[in-house]
Design a protein around this motif. Sequence first.
Motif, PDB file in Angstrom:
ATOM      1  N   SER A  88       0.811  -1.224   0.000  1.00 35.33           N
ATOM      2  CA  SER A  88       0.000   0.000   0.000  1.00 35.33           C
ATOM      3  C   SER A  88       0.840   1.268   0.000  1.00 35.33           C
ATOM      4  O   SER A  88       0.356   2.338  -0.367  1.00 35.33           O
ATOM      5  CB  SER A  88      -0.953   0.013   1.198  1.00 35.33           C
ATOM      6  OG  SER A  88      -0.225   0.053   2.409  1.00 35.33           O
ATOM      7  N   ARG A 128       3.334   6.399  -0.833  1.00 36.88           N
ATOM      8  CA  ARG A 128       2.013   6.947  -1.106  1.00 36.88           C
ATOM      9  C   ARG A 128       1.210   7.093   0.173  1.00 36.88           C
ATOM     10  O   ARG A 128       1.071   6.146   0.938  1.00 36.88           O
ATOM     11  CB  ARG A 128       1.314   5.996  -2.080  1.00 36.88           C
ATOM     12  CG  ARG A 128       0.084   6.507  -2.740  1.00 36.88           C
ATOM     13  CD  ARG A 128       0.313   7.632  -3.735  1.00 36.88           C
ATOM     14  NE  ARG A 128       1.267   7.330  -4.770  1.00 36.88           N
ATOM     15  CZ  ARG A 128       0.979   6.725  -5.921  1.00 36.88           C
ATOM     16  NH1 ARG A 128      -0.242   6.345  -6.167  1.00 36.88           N
ATOM     17  NH2 ARG A 128       1.913   6.518  -6.817  1.00 36.88           N
ATOM     18  N   ASN A 155      -2.096   8.495   0.024  1.00 37.17           N
ATOM     19  CA  ASN A 155      -3.371   8.033  -0.522  1.00 37.17           C
ATOM     20  C   ASN A 155      -3.310   8.188  -2.040  1.00 37.17           C
ATOM     21  O   ASN A 155      -2.219   8.341  -2.596  1.00 37.17           O
ATOM     22  CB  ASN A 155      -4.563   8.772   0.107  1.00 37.17           C
ATOM     23  CG  ASN A 155      -4.607  10.253  -0.211  1.00 37.17           C
ATOM     24  OD1 ASN A 155      -3.909  10.740  -1.097  1.00 37.17           O
ATOM     25  ND2 ASN A 155      -5.420  10.981   0.517  1.00 37.17           N
ATOM     26  N   ASP A 156      -4.446   8.183  -2.720  1.00 37.21           N
ATOM     27  CA  ASP A 156      -4.440   8.276  -4.185  1.00 37.21           C
ATOM     28  C   ASP A 156      -3.906   9.605  -4.704  1.00 37.21           C
ATOM     29  O   ASP A 156      -3.415   9.676  -5.825  1.00 37.21           O
ATOM     30  CB  ASP A 156      -5.851   8.061  -4.735  1.00 37.21           C
ATOM     31  CG  ASP A 156      -6.311   6.634  -4.559  1.00 37.21           C
ATOM     32  OD1 ASP A 156      -5.446   5.759  -4.357  1.00 37.21           O
ATOM     33  OD2 ASP A 156      -7.531   6.391  -4.610  1.00 37.21           O
TER      34      ASP A 156
END
Length: 106
Positions: free
Chosen positions: A55, A72, A74-75
Amino acid sequence: MKIEFEKEYLRELYETGKATDKKHRFQPQVVNGYAKCVRALVKAKRIEDLYLIKSLNYEKLKGGKKGLSSVRINDLYRLEFREILNPNYTIEVELCSLTDITNHYR
């Protein structure tokens, strides 16, 4: 890894969950994701440990951001950092210097 904060707002976000300046106010889910990323960096003994956490999408950056790595949040957001190697020139990273939270798509 040891963590160093290059910008004060990064320290504030991690320690208190919010930044005092208006420019660096993020949604709670971004702050929670950031804290998760920092905890993962602290727990990692070496960079290869980050590959195991899918993730995080760990990557070394290219182009104008060469020399930085990112995970990352989040997106939309990623946490950029510098890897400072152990003075013995072993593969493990001694220090991880957090540089910025950036919008991945800008």
